[in-house]
Design an enzyme around this catalytic site. Structure first.
Site, PDB file in Angstrom:
ATOM      1  N   SER A   1       0.819  -1.221   0.000  1.00 31.37           N
ATOM      2  CA  SER A   1       0.000   0.000   0.000  1.00 31.37           C
ATOM      3  C   SER A   1       0.848   1.264   0.000  1.00 31.37           C
ATOM      4  O   SER A   1       1.931   1.298   0.591  1.00 31.37           O
ATOM      5  CB  SER A   1      -0.891   0.032   1.236  1.00 31.37           C
ATOM      6  OG  SER A   1      -1.691  -1.115   1.280  1.00 31.37           O
TER       7      SER A   1
ATOM      8  N   GLU B   1      -3.534 -14.043   0.969  1.00 34.04           N
ATOM      9  CA  GLU B   1      -3.874 -13.185   2.106  1.00 34.04           C
ATOM     10  C   GLU B   1      -5.339 -13.370   2.465  1.00 34.04           C
ATOM     11  O   GLU B   1      -5.709 -13.494   3.627  1.00 34.04           O
ATOM     12  CB  GLU B   1      -3.585 -11.730   1.722  1.00 34.04           C
ATOM     13  CG  GLU B   1      -3.984 -10.721   2.780  1.00 34.04           C
ATOM     14  CD  GLU B   1      -3.437  -9.321   2.495  1.00 34.04           C
ATOM     15  OE1 GLU B   1      -3.066  -9.052   1.329  1.00 34.04           O
ATOM     16  OE2 GLU B   1      -3.381  -8.526   3.435  1.00 34.04           O
TER      17      GLU B   1
HETATM   18  C1  LIG Z   1      -4.578  -2.555  10.392  1.00 29.94           C
HETATM   19  C2  LIG Z   1      -4.117  -2.455   8.984  1.00 29.94           C
HETATM   20  C3  LIG Z   1      -2.962  -3.098   8.607  1.00 29.94           C
HETATM   21  C4  LIG Z   1      -2.500  -3.000   7.299  1.00 29.94           C
HETATM   22  N1  LIG Z   1      -1.338  -3.635   6.977  1.00 29.94           N
HETATM   23  C5  LIG Z   1      -0.836  -3.484   5.726  1.00 29.94           C
HETATM   24  C6  LIG Z   1       0.426  -4.046   5.380  1.00 29.94           C
HETATM   25  O1  LIG Z   1       1.075  -4.676   6.193  1.00 29.94           O
HETATM   26  N2  LIG Z   1       0.919  -3.852   4.141  1.00 29.94           N
HETATM   27  C7  LIG Z   1       0.217  -3.163   3.207  1.00 29.94           C
HETATM   28  O2  LIG Z   1       0.707  -3.041   2.098  1.00 29.94           O
HETATM   29  N3  LIG Z   1      -0.983  -2.592   3.496  1.00 29.94           N
HETATM   30  C8  LIG Z   1      -1.514  -2.735   4.733  1.00 29.94           C
HETATM   31  N4  LIG Z   1      -2.726  -2.168   5.049  1.00 29.94           N
HETATM   32  C9  LIG Z   1      -3.381  -1.324   4.040  1.00 29.94           C
HETATM   33  C10 LIG Z   1      -4.673  -1.877   3.471  1.00 29.94           C
HETATM   34  O3  LIG Z   1      -4.430  -2.930   2.607  1.00 29.94           O
HETATM   35  C11 LIG Z   1      -5.380  -0.702   2.783  1.00 29.94           C
HETATM   36  O4  LIG Z   1      -5.693   0.232   3.771  1.00 29.94           O
HETATM   37  C12 LIG Z   1      -6.624  -1.119   2.059  1.00 29.94           C
HETATM   38  O5  LIG Z   1      -6.314  -1.888   0.942  1.00 29.94           O
HETATM   39  C13 LIG Z   1      -7.493   0.078   1.649  1.00 29.94           C
HETATM   40  O6  LIG Z   1      -6.781   1.052   0.963  1.00 29.94           O
HETATM   41  P1  LIG Z   1      -6.868   2.565   1.390  1.00 29.94           P
HETATM   42  O7  LIG Z   1      -6.529   2.607   2.841  1.00 29.94           O
HETATM   43  O8  LIG Z   1      -6.021   3.335   0.469  1.00 29.94           O
HETATM   44  O9  LIG Z   1      -8.373   2.979   1.232  1.00 29.94           O
HETATM   45  P2  LIG Z   1      -9.069   3.478  -0.132  1.00 29.94           P
HETATM   46  O10 LIG Z   1      -8.717   2.540  -1.218  1.00 29.94           O
HETATM   47  O11 LIG Z   1      -8.789   4.909  -0.341  1.00 29.94           O
HETATM   48  O12 LIG Z   1     -10.589   3.267   0.234  1.00 29.94           O
HETATM   49  C14 LIG Z   1     -11.408   4.262   0.886  1.00 29.94           C
HETATM   50  C15 LIG Z   1     -12.838   3.708   0.937  1.00 29.94           C
HETATM   51  O13 LIG Z   1     -13.316   3.583  -0.407  1.00 29.94           O
HETATM   52  C16 LIG Z   1     -13.762   2.277  -0.629  1.00 29.94           C
HETATM   53  N5  LIG Z   1     -13.473   1.916  -2.022  1.00 29.94           N
HETATM   54  C17 LIG Z   1     -12.315   2.048  -2.698  1.00 29.94           C
HETATM   55  N6  LIG Z   1     -12.431   1.571  -3.938  1.00 29.94           N
HETATM   56  C18 LIG Z   1     -13.697   1.120  -4.057  1.00 29.94           C
HETATM   57  C19 LIG Z   1     -14.440   0.510  -5.106  1.00 29.94           C
HETATM   58  N7  LIG Z   1     -13.897   0.211  -6.297  1.00 29.94           N
HETATM   59  N8  LIG Z   1     -15.708   0.180  -4.848  1.00 29.94           N
HETATM   60  C20 LIG Z   1     -16.283   0.438  -3.641  1.00 29.94           C
HETATM   61  N9  LIG Z   1     -15.642   1.007  -2.635  1.00 29.94           N
HETATM   62  C21 LIG Z   1     -14.358   1.339  -2.837  1.00 29.94           C
HETATM   63  C22 LIG Z   1     -12.975   1.419   0.337  1.00 29.94           C
HETATM   64  O14 LIG Z   1     -13.631   0.201   0.590  1.00 29.94           O
HETATM   65  C23 LIG Z   1     -12.901   2.313   1.548  1.00 29.94           C
HETATM   66  O15 LIG Z   1     -14.082   2.176   2.285  1.00 29.94           O
HETATM   67  C24 LIG Z   1      -3.221  -2.255   6.350  1.00 29.94           C
HETATM   68  C25 LIG Z   1      -4.386  -1.594   6.742  1.00 29.94           C
HETATM   69  C26 LIG Z   1      -4.840  -1.700   8.042  1.00 29.94           C
HETATM   70  C27 LIG Z   1      -6.095  -0.978   8.410  1.00 29.94           C
END
Ligand SMILES: Cc1cc2nc3c(=O)[nH]c(=O)nc-3n(C[C@H](O)[C@H](O)[C@H](O)COP(=O)(O)OP(=O)(O)OC[C@H]3O[C@@H](n4cnc5c(N)ncnc54)[C@H](O)[C@@H]3O)c2cc1C
Lengths: 371, 397
Positions: free
Chosen positions: B117, B234
């Site tokens: 991410s 995963e």
């Molecule tokens: C506790 C925790 C641990 C993590 N650990 C890791 C890690 O070790 N390594 C790593 O790489 N990442 C990690 N992550 C990151 C995680 O994979 C991302 O936070 C996640 O994929 C969402 O991306 P974002 O945070 O950018 O949210 P965004 O993608 O910006 O999403 C924002 C909102 O929009 C919604 N959304 C986005 N796109 C769509 C769509 N096409 N349709 C409908 N809704 C949508 C999402 O569901 C969310 O509700 C971790 C996250 C958490 C919370």
């Protein structure tokens, strides 16, 4: 009550899949939605010819009956598969009532008097219906509205008896025991049912003569056991019904175009259907667990059945409601079968105990007492 | 090749236990012996901790070892390595990479983290912008960029990393997958304090980080396919977990109900029972999935288990906080700490409630997973999109 889970086989065996194919092929042929609806409109939903093939031809009526009594000597697992298919087709046949509930009552009586009737049931030649309200739940106090005036001369009224109009013989729980009463000697007053495919009647006995099958204690235990099996297997009917609704709805939204694209490509619908799929997949696990627990007489069967009923009732209703909604206007029409499924699902949610009743049982079994 | 059966495995497990009785064997020694006996992950090849046995037979080994009181390799602490890095290295790694990484990974000697991410690429992971440029002379890659939400980066020795190697290609095509040394110069890990007060995840800044080409996993430009293997693993790694009846989140809620009659209300009772039933059904669904795997007929249920657990964990922990009444107003400890993993059992209800909020975000949000179920399981059409054929550099980011 122990809460440790017994090992459970949650899959379908090869034999079960063969049985499913046979039942599905028959229903596809002889029990399509249009003929179900046409029959329902006549007020006589049952199709005796279909029942004969299903019960005697394929031999499903005797699945729960041991071979020495002329049955198939199979188990609740196989009966559950039959019910899944019957649920998928909202088939108007007295399977749950005759091949499950009545059969289990007679098996529970385990008396010489019950044996000949079991043979007839297993062969599919006699339809035997328990004269109890469809809403009667396992774990609930058993009502005894029928009085024996001595020597099996019975008087009383039982309401909401499912499939009574198809009965050759009624199983009547009276204060003195369980009696077999020829349906012809009872007065049946058909009611207008919410579920068009499972008719209800009020059964009135006016000094009707019954044959004693078991004493009061045995009879009550047998009925309680049958209600448990019935509730556990009803979960499979609910599963099949929900599965049909999901599949049908997915098919519809894939083909139906609005705004220049299939409506199934809109995320609002995709997410709803994905959640529904998840619920159906979970309902399958719950229903299989109940069938297996009954088949193996697992010590935790009452809990597993309560869990399955508490869960599957809601899934079936939700699936049918989503089916109506996501079909749009066509889902509200009499021609489209969605309403048959909704009505069955809602009636099933009351049958053999509501989800709330079963949650109450869970509370008792796992010691999570009410305040 | 002979087919390995459950009996074979049991014999091997008993030999292992006889040669290294858990009671008087050092934990690390036992784990090493277990790995070398091919009983770490039985479906892996011989020499790599496995025996090439059917994957389903792992439970035979685990059950037997657990019964004998053998130490485990603390999968909670090394979850990313076990669940994601290992299967990806196994699928795409060179022989050298497999030999080098899998043993210390399984033994927990080397903890892994996942550098996927980025601030600008979460759900739309393939939009990532961290660059890897190949150096002319050495053939090494020089990586620059920023990653975020990286769990365990502070304890990790290695990372799986995806980076952009060709911005002129559409976003899915210009990505390459690397194994990154977290001790390499230019890797900077900064704690990100989270909703629970602790810093379980991190920001990771990559500045001129040198990654030898020998640490590339899969072909140049084919990192997305490799990453998909990681992501798939995963998502299913949760559904495969075996939990006892009334295990998981429902356990402390049910315990509180039993032990504290003064807290009971009718409304809470109904919700508790609903959730107890749903948790039991989720357990059965997971069990059914495992049985399908054993029978070699994997069903699609796995795609849904993470969704189910995320929702249940959140609802149950939310109920638990309410159930506690006045105590629910309190929190156990806001002190900033750097945990090695997620501790759902060692902390109190408030922590569970807050941490469970991440369950529907980490590892793919519930919204994204619902899309996946709808499209791959139900076959519903994708939403129209215009980013697939556009060069990454021309995307609206
Ligand atoms: C506790 C925790 C641990 C993590 N650990 C890791 C890690 O070790 N390594 C790593 O790489 N990442 C990690 N992550 C990151 C995680 O994979 C991302 O936070 C996640 O994929 C969402 O991306 P974002 O945070 O950018 O949210 P965004 O993608 O910006 O999403 C924002 C909102 O929009 C919604 N959304 C986005 N796109 C769509 C769509 N096409 N349709 C409908 N809704 C949508 C999402 O569901 C969310 O509700 C971790 C996250 C958490 C919370």
């Amino acid at each position: 009550m122990t809460t440790a889970a017994a090992p459970t086989d949650l899959l379908y065996s090869g034999t079960e899949e063969e049985l499913r194919s046979a039942v599905r092929a028959l229903l596809t042929d002889r029990c399509d939605a249009k003929s179900v609806l046409d029959r329902a409109e006549t007020g006589r939903p049952h199709d005796p010819a279909l029942w004969h093939t299903l019960a005697a031809g394929i031999g499903t009526a005797g699945l729960l009956v041991p071979e020495k009594l002329g049955g198939q000597g199979a188990s609740h697992r196989e009966a559950a598969v039959v019910l899944e298919e019957l649920g998928r087709a909202v088939a108007p046949v007295p399977y749950l009532t005759s091949a499950v509930l009545a059969t289990e009552i007679l098996l529970g009586c385990d008396t010489a008097e019950a044996a000949p009737l079991l043979r007839e049931l297993a062969s599919g030649s006699t339809v035997c219906i328990p004269a109890v309200p469809l809403t009667l739940a396992p774990g609930a106090p058993l009502p005894a509205p029928v009085r024996d005036h001595g020597g099996g001369v019975l008087t009383g009224t039982v309401t909401s008896v499912a499939d009574a109009v198809a009965a050759d013989v009624l199983l009547v729980l009276a204060d003195t025991g369980l009696y077999a009463v020829p349906a012809a000697s009872a007065r049946l007053t058909p009611r207008v049912p919410l579920d068009l495919t499972r008719p209800l009647a009020t059964v009135t006995l006016e000094a009707a003569e019954g044959t004693l099958l078991a004493d009061a204690g045995t009879a009550r235990a047998a009925v309680a056991g049958a209600l448990l099996s019935g509730a556990g297997l009803l979960a499979s009917e609910q599963l099949g019904l929900a599965e049909w609704c999901l599949t049908e709805t997915v098919g519809h939204v894939r083909g139906r175009h609005q705004f220049n694209r299939p409506v199934g490509s809109f995320q609002a619908l995709k997410h709803r259907l994905a959640r529904l799929w998840l619920d159906v997949a979970s309902a399958r696990a719950a229903a299989r667990a109940a069938a297996d627990a009954l088949a193996t007489a697992a010590p935790d069967a009452p809990l597993t059945v309560a869990v399955a009923q508490a869960y599957c009732s809601g899934v079936a209703v939700r699936a049918a409601e989503e089916c109506v909604q996501l079909h749009g206007g066509i889902g509200m029409t009499w021609e489209h079968p969605a309403h048959l499924y909704l009505k069955r699902a809602k009636a099933d949610a009351l049958a053999l105990g509501t989800a709330g009743h079963h949650r109450g049982l869970v509370a008792d079994f796992v010691e999570l007492p009410a305040p | 090749m002979t087919v390995i059966t459950a009996e074979h495995l049991l014999t091997r497990v008993r030999d292992l236990l006889a040669a290294h009785p858990p009671a008087d064997t050092d934990r690390a020694d036992f784990l090493r012996a277990r790995f070398d006996a091919g009983l770490a992950w039985v479906h892996y090849p011989e020499g790599l901790g496995g025996l090439g046995a059917p994957r389903s037979l792992q439970s035979v080994v685990d059950t037997e070892l657990e019964a004998a009181g053998a130490p485990d390799n603390d999968p909670r602490r090394i979850g990313i390595g076990l669940g994601m890095a290992a299967p990806t290295i196994l699928a795409y790694g060179t022989e050298e990479q497999k030999q080098r990484f899998l043993r210390p990974l399984w033994l927990g000697e080397e903890v892994w983290c996942q550098l996927f991410s980025e601030p600008g690429a979460g759900s739309d992971l393939a939009a990532l912008g961290t660059r890897a440029v190949r150096e002319g002379g050495s053939g090494d890659w020089i990586v620059d960029g920023q990653k975020v939400w990286t769990s365990s980066a502070h304890t990790a020795r290695w990372a799986i990393l995806i980076a952009r190697t060709d911005p002129a290609l559409p976003k899915h095509q210009g990505i390459t997958y690397f194994l990154c040394d977290m001790h390499a110069p230019g890797v900077e890990v900064r704690p990100l304090r989270q909703i629970t007060g602790e810093a379980e995840f991190n920001e990771v800044f990559l500045t001129g980080v040198r990654v030898p080409d020998a640490q590339r996993l899969g072909a140049v430009g084919e990192g997305w396919a490799v990453a998909r293997t990681t992501l798939m693993n995963e998502r299913v790694s949760i559904g495969g977990m075996r939990i006892p009846r009334e295990g998981g989140m429902i356990a402390p809620a049910a315990a509180a109900w039993r032990e504290r009659p003064e807290l009971r209300t009718h409304a809470l009772h109904q919700r508790l029972l609903e959730l107890w039933v749903e948790a039991e059904v989720a357990r059965l669904t997971g069990e059914r999935l495992r049985q399908q795997l054993v029978a070699g007929q994997p069903g699609p249920e796995g795609s849904g288990m993470k969704l189910t657990f995320a929702r249940l964990n959140q609802e149950i922990s939310g109920l638990e906080v309410e159930l506690l009444g006045e105590e629910g107003l309190l929190y156990d400890d806001w002190t900033m700490r750097r945990p090695e993993g997620v501790d759902f059992t060692g902390r109190e209800a408030g922590y569970r409630y807050l941490r469970a909020k991440g369950n529907s975000i980490e590892g793919g949000t519930s919204e994204i997973l619902l899309n996946i179920v709808a499209e791959r399981v139900l076959g519903l059409p994708p939403e129209p999109r215009d980013d697939k054929d556009l060069a990454w550099k021309d995307l609206n980011r």
